[in-house]
Design a protein around this motif. Structure first.
Motif, PDB file in Angstrom:
ATOM      1  N   LEU A  14       0.837  -1.188   0.000  1.00 24.14           N
ATOM      2  CA  LEU A  14       0.000   0.000   0.000  1.00 24.14           C
ATOM      3  C   LEU A  14       0.880   1.249   0.000  1.00 24.14           C
ATOM      4  O   LEU A  14       1.797   1.383   0.807  1.00 24.14           O
ATOM      5  CB  LEU A  14      -0.924   0.002   1.216  1.00 24.14           C
ATOM      6  CG  LEU A  14      -2.051  -1.045   1.209  1.00 24.14           C
ATOM      7  CD1 LEU A  14      -2.871  -0.926   2.479  1.00 24.14           C
ATOM      8  CD2 LEU A  14      -2.938  -0.883  -0.015  1.00 24.14           C
ATOM      9  N   SER A  15       0.584   2.145  -0.924  1.00 25.18           N
ATOM     10  CA  SER A  15       1.342   3.379  -1.059  1.00 25.18           C
ATOM     11  C   SER A  15       0.407   4.447  -1.605  1.00 25.18           C
ATOM     12  O   SER A  15      -0.822   4.285  -1.593  1.00 25.18           O
ATOM     13  CB  SER A  15       2.547   3.170  -1.992  1.00 25.18           C
ATOM     14  OG  SER A  15       2.099   2.839  -3.301  1.00 25.18           O
ATOM     15  N   TRP A  16       1.008   5.522  -2.118  1.00 22.50           N
ATOM     16  CA  TRP A  16       0.180   6.574  -2.711  1.00 22.50           C
ATOM     17  C   TRP A  16      -0.561   6.084  -3.940  1.00 22.50           C
ATOM     18  O   TRP A  16      -1.474   6.758  -4.436  1.00 22.50           O
ATOM     19  CB  TRP A  16       1.040   7.788  -3.051  1.00 22.50           C
ATOM     20  CG  TRP A  16       1.488   8.553  -1.841  1.00 22.50           C
ATOM     21  CD1 TRP A  16       2.751   8.601  -1.315  1.00 22.50           C
ATOM     22  CD2 TRP A  16       0.674   9.365  -0.994  1.00 22.50           C
ATOM     23  NE1 TRP A  16       2.770   9.388  -0.197  1.00 22.50           N
ATOM     24  CE2 TRP A  16       1.512   9.881   0.030  1.00 22.50           C
ATOM     25  CE3 TRP A  16      -0.675   9.708  -0.998  1.00 22.50           C
ATOM     26  CZ2 TRP A  16       1.036  10.717   1.028  1.00 22.50           C
ATOM     27  CZ3 TRP A  16      -1.151  10.548   0.007  1.00 22.50           C
ATOM     28  CH2 TRP A  16      -0.312  11.038   0.998  1.00 22.50           C
ATOM     29  N   ASN A  17      -0.160   4.932  -4.464  1.00 21.28           N
ATOM     30  CA  ASN A  17      -0.878   4.365  -5.614  1.00 21.28           C
ATOM     31  C   ASN A  17      -2.331   4.027  -5.279  1.00 21.28           C
ATOM     32  O   ASN A  17      -3.146   3.839  -6.185  1.00 21.28           O
ATOM     33  CB  ASN A  17      -0.171   3.100  -6.116  1.00 21.28           C
ATOM     34  CG  ASN A  17       1.076   3.421  -6.918  1.00 21.28           C
ATOM     35  OD1 ASN A  17       1.192   4.496  -7.482  1.00 21.28           O
ATOM     36  ND2 ASN A  17       2.014   2.489  -6.949  1.00 21.28           N
ATOM     37  N   ILE A  18      -2.641   3.957  -3.980  1.00 21.98           N
ATOM     38  CA  ILE A  18      -4.011   3.642  -3.584  1.00 21.98           C
ATOM     39  C   ILE A  18      -4.974   4.732  -4.061  1.00 21.98           C
ATOM     40  O   ILE A  18      -6.176   4.496  -4.206  1.00 21.98           O
ATOM     41  CB  ILE A  18      -4.114   3.441  -2.061  1.00 21.98           C
ATOM     42  CG1 ILE A  18      -5.412   2.708  -1.695  1.00 21.98           C
ATOM     43  CG2 ILE A  18      -4.009   4.763  -1.328  1.00 21.98           C
ATOM     44  CD1 ILE A  18      -5.509   2.324  -0.239  1.00 21.98           C
ATOM     45  N   ILE A  34      -5.060  -3.231  -2.826  1.00 19.03           N
ATOM     46  CA  ILE A  34      -4.336  -4.228  -2.033  1.00 19.03           C
ATOM     47  C   ILE A  34      -2.832  -4.190  -2.305  1.00 19.03           C
ATOM     48  O   ILE A  34      -2.117  -5.114  -1.931  1.00 19.03           O
ATOM     49  CB  ILE A  34      -4.889  -5.645  -2.301  1.00 19.03           C
ATOM     50  CG1 ILE A  34      -4.830  -5.990  -3.790  1.00 19.03           C
ATOM     51  CG2 ILE A  34      -6.305  -5.762  -1.791  1.00 19.03           C
ATOM     52  CD1 ILE A  34      -5.294  -7.387  -4.105  1.00 19.03           C
ATOM     53  N   GLY A  35      -2.371  -3.130  -2.950  1.00 18.50           N
ATOM     54  CA  GLY A  35      -0.936  -2.973  -3.135  1.00 18.50           C
ATOM     55  C   GLY A  35      -0.319  -3.871  -4.175  1.00 18.50           C
ATOM     56  O   GLY A  35       0.885  -4.164  -4.110  1.00 18.50           O
ATOM     57  N   HIS A  36      -1.089  -4.304  -5.161  1.00 17.90           N
ATOM     58  CA  HIS A  36      -0.532  -5.101  -6.252  1.00 17.90           C
ATOM     59  C   HIS A  36       0.116  -4.185  -7.283  1.00 17.90           C
ATOM     60  O   HIS A  36      -0.215  -2.997  -7.359  1.00 17.90           O
ATOM     61  CB  HIS A  36      -1.629  -5.933  -6.916  1.00 17.90           C
ATOM     62  CG  HIS A  36      -1.873  -7.230  -6.210  1.00 17.90           C
ATOM     63  ND1 HIS A  36      -2.510  -8.295  -6.816  1.00 17.90           N
ATOM     64  CD2 HIS A  36      -1.567  -7.648  -4.963  1.00 17.90           C
ATOM     65  CE1 HIS A  36      -2.588  -9.300  -5.970  1.00 17.90           C
ATOM     66  NE2 HIS A  36      -2.033  -8.939  -4.835  1.00 17.90           N
ATOM     67  N   PRO A  37       1.021  -4.710  -8.111  1.00 14.43           N
ATOM     68  CA  PRO A  37       1.606  -3.887  -9.173  1.00 14.43           C
ATOM     69  C   PRO A  37       0.524  -3.349 -10.109  1.00 14.43           C
ATOM     70  O   PRO A  37      -0.450  -4.037 -10.421  1.00 14.43           O
ATOM     71  CB  PRO A  37       2.544  -4.860  -9.897  1.00 14.43           C
ATOM     72  CG  PRO A  37       2.810  -5.958  -8.921  1.00 14.43           C
ATOM     73  CD  PRO A  37       1.581  -6.076  -8.090  1.00 14.43           C
ATOM     74  N   ILE A  38       0.679  -2.109 -10.563  1.00 14.92           N
ATOM     75  CA  ILE A  38      -0.274  -1.486 -11.475  1.00 14.92           C
ATOM     76  C   ILE A  38       0.053  -1.918 -12.896  1.00 14.92           C
ATOM     77  O   ILE A  38       1.116  -1.584 -13.427  1.00 14.92           O
ATOM     78  CB  ILE A  38      -0.234   0.049 -11.359  1.00 14.92           C
ATOM     79  CG1 ILE A  38      -0.442   0.472  -9.895  1.00 14.92           C
ATOM     80  CG2 ILE A  38      -1.276   0.681 -12.260  1.00 14.92           C
ATOM     81  CD1 ILE A  38      -1.771   0.048  -9.316  1.00 14.92           C
ATOM     82  N   MET A  39      -0.826  -2.683 -13.509  1.00  7.99           N
ATOM     83  CA  MET A  39      -0.674  -3.112 -14.893  1.00  7.99           C
ATOM     84  C   MET A  39      -1.500  -2.182 -15.779  1.00  7.99           C
ATOM     85  O   MET A  39      -2.733  -2.235 -15.761  1.00  7.99           O
ATOM     86  CB  MET A  39      -1.129  -4.569 -15.059  1.00  7.99           C
ATOM     87  CG  MET A  39      -0.377  -5.552 -14.171  1.00  7.99           C
ATOM     88  SD  MET A  39       1.378  -5.637 -14.615  1.00  7.99           S
ATOM     89  CE  MET A  39       1.959  -6.883 -13.447  1.00  7.99           C
ATOM     90  N   TRP A  40      -0.802  -1.346 -16.548  1.00  2.00           N
ATOM     91  CA  TRP A  40      -1.513  -0.299 -17.278  1.00  2.00           C
ATOM     92  C   TRP A  40      -2.310  -0.826 -18.451  1.00  2.00           C
ATOM     93  O   TRP A  40      -3.164  -0.114 -18.983  1.00  2.00           O
ATOM     94  CB  TRP A  40      -0.528   0.773 -17.737  1.00  2.00           C
ATOM     95  CG  TRP A  40       0.077   1.496 -16.581  1.00  2.00           C
ATOM     96  CD1 TRP A  40       1.349   1.355 -16.092  1.00  2.00           C
ATOM     97  CD2 TRP A  40      -0.578   2.438 -15.722  1.00  2.00           C
ATOM     98  NE1 TRP A  40       1.534   2.151 -14.990  1.00  2.00           N
ATOM     99  CE2 TRP A  40       0.373   2.835 -14.745  1.00  2.00           C
ATOM    100  CE3 TRP A  40      -1.860   2.991 -15.696  1.00  2.00           C
ATOM    101  CZ2 TRP A  40       0.068   3.759 -13.749  1.00  2.00           C
ATOM    102  CZ3 TRP A  40      -2.156   3.905 -14.708  1.00  2.00           C
ATOM    103  CH2 TRP A  40      -1.207   4.288 -13.747  1.00  2.00           C
ATOM    104  N   HIS A  41      -2.069  -2.068 -18.878  1.00  2.00           N
ATOM    105  CA  HIS A  41      -2.876  -2.593 -19.985  1.00  2.00           C
ATOM    106  C   HIS A  41      -4.321  -2.804 -19.548  1.00  2.00           C
ATOM    107  O   HIS A  41      -5.228  -2.771 -20.381  1.00  2.00           O
ATOM    108  CB  HIS A  41      -2.273  -3.889 -20.534  1.00  2.00           C
ATOM    109  CG  HIS A  41      -2.524  -5.101 -19.689  1.00  2.00           C
ATOM    110  ND1 HIS A  41      -1.798  -5.386 -18.548  1.00  2.00           N
ATOM    111  CD2 HIS A  41      -3.433  -6.120 -19.816  1.00  2.00           C
ATOM    112  CE1 HIS A  41      -2.229  -6.519 -18.020  1.00  2.00           C
ATOM    113  NE2 HIS A  41      -3.221  -6.990 -18.757  1.00  2.00           N
ATOM    114  N   VAL A  66      -9.934  -1.238 -20.470  1.00  4.11           N
ATOM    115  CA  VAL A  66     -11.171  -0.650 -19.942  1.00  4.11           C
ATOM    116  C   VAL A  66     -11.509   0.636 -20.685  1.00  4.11           C
ATOM    117  O   VAL A  66     -12.679   0.909 -20.983  1.00  4.11           O
ATOM    118  CB  VAL A  66     -11.034  -0.395 -18.427  1.00  4.11           C
ATOM    119  CG1 VAL A  66     -12.212   0.417 -17.904  1.00  4.11           C
ATOM    120  CG2 VAL A  66     -10.946  -1.714 -17.678  1.00  4.11           C
ATOM    121  N   GLY A  67     -10.500   1.448 -21.011  1.00  2.00           N
ATOM    122  CA  GLY A  67     -10.745   2.663 -21.780  1.00  2.00           C
ATOM    123  C   GLY A  67     -11.330   2.370 -23.142  1.00  2.00           C
ATOM    124  O   GLY A  67     -12.249   3.073 -23.606  1.00  2.00           O
ATOM    125  N   ALA A  68     -10.818   1.322 -23.805  1.00  4.28           N
ATOM    126  CA  ALA A  68     -11.350   0.953 -25.118  1.00  4.28           C
ATOM    127  C   ALA A  68     -12.797   0.480 -25.012  1.00  4.28           C
ATOM    128  O   ALA A  68     -13.651   0.863 -25.832  1.00  4.28           O
ATOM    129  CB  ALA A  68     -10.483  -0.150 -25.735  1.00  4.28           C
TER     130      ALA A  68
END
Length: 305
Positions: free
Chosen positions: A174-178, A267-274, A279-281
């Motif tokens: 958990l970090s600022w990515n939350i 839950i602090g998992h790596p952010i997968m940008w795909h 979702v954007g598509a």
């Protein structure tokens, strides 16, 4: 009395064409302008559902908590997972799934259930969709209490490495990515509007759609990494003989990507940008289809109900 020739009478103005994208956009825009209306109706829906109940909407939290606890404990044993990391994963996924489930299943019935209001209340039909999504947002807020409790209990375990197959993977924790939860959930809610709008219009015309959706939605739940994660497929397939095609079970499932854009930062998992790109598509494609349906059949909904 002087007779008047039909040629001398002024011509009636042509009837405006209601099947335009301008009117479809206007329906959505006017519905947003009526946010006090659908916001109040959404609150009243929850109050009405739990009227004369001692603890009221807390039943939502209790139901979610017991379900997440039971599934987390069961599947952590089945998949030989560490409960301290697996239970927060299941809880976050199940909270998000409950929001998606409510928007899809109630979305197919959104106009049918509001027959009286549609026939007697002169308002854009998108108002009823926004009312539904707002109600599910309130349910989601109640369910987040369970997530906060679970994360508080297992907070120190969220930074531990976990295994994907046989390889340890370090989680950032958990970090600022939350904070990415907020744009992720906003994107999820925007998609919920077009899903309820599109399925609601189609289901109003074809009444077989709601039972079909309700029949297959449980299959979608078990096919989506909610009570299991994609690492299980990696563990089963390994690197032998091109067996990694089984990983497509998760990657080709759009619900998986919708859940991950919210669950990963929770839950602090790596952010997968795909996941965000997919979702954007789907957001662009889905809103295009919803606006086409709104353009063509918006005026007929009141007759179909």
């Amino acid at each position: 009395m002087q007779a008047t020739s039909t040629l001398d009478r002024p011509e009636a103005p042509p009837a405006p064409n209601s099947r335009t994208f301008a009117r479809a956009f206007a329906d959505v825009r006017q519905a947003w302008a009526h946010r006090e209306l659908w916001g109040h109706l959404g609150w009243q829906d929850i109050k009405q559902r739990y009227r004369r109940s001692v603890i009221g909407p807390l039943w939502i939290t209790i139901s979610m908590g017991t379900t997440a606890l039971a599934l987390g404990l069961l599947y952590s044993q089945l998949f030989n997972e560490d409960t301290s990391t697996f239970l927060p994963y299941v809880t976050a996924g199940f909270v998000i799934w409950a929001f998606i489930l409510g928007c899809v299943t109630e979305g197919t019935d959104v106009f049918i259930a509001n027959e009286g209001l549609i026939k007697h209340l002169p308002a854009p039909i998108t108002v009823h969709v926004l009312r539904l999504v707002w109600r599910q947002v309130l349910f989601f807020a109640h369910n987040m209490i369970v997530y906060v409790i679970v994360v508080a209990i297992f907070f120190t375990s969220l930074d531990h490495p976990y295994k994907l197959g046989s390889d340890p993977v370090i989680k950032p924790g958990l970090s600022w990515n939350i904070l990415l939860v907020f744009p992720g959930f906003a994107l999820l809610a925007i998609n919920a509007v077009w899903i309820a709008l599109l399925f609601g219009i189609i289901s109003t015309r074809f009444r077989d759609i709601p039972p079909v959706v309700n029949s297959f939605i449980n299959l979608v739940f078990f096919m989506t990494p909610i009570v299991w994660h994609a690492g299980v497929l990696h563990r089963v397939t390994g690197d032998q003989g091109g067996g990694n095609w089984r990983l497509l079970i998760a990657e080709l499932n759009p619900v998986y990507h919708y859940i991950e854009v919210v669950r990963a930062p929770m839950i602090g998992h790596p952010i997968m940008w795909h996941h965000w790109a997919i979702v954007g598509a789907f957001t662009i494609i889905g809103w295009t289809l919803a606006l086409v349906a709104l353009r063509n059949w918006r005026a007929r909904v009141s007759y179909w109900v």
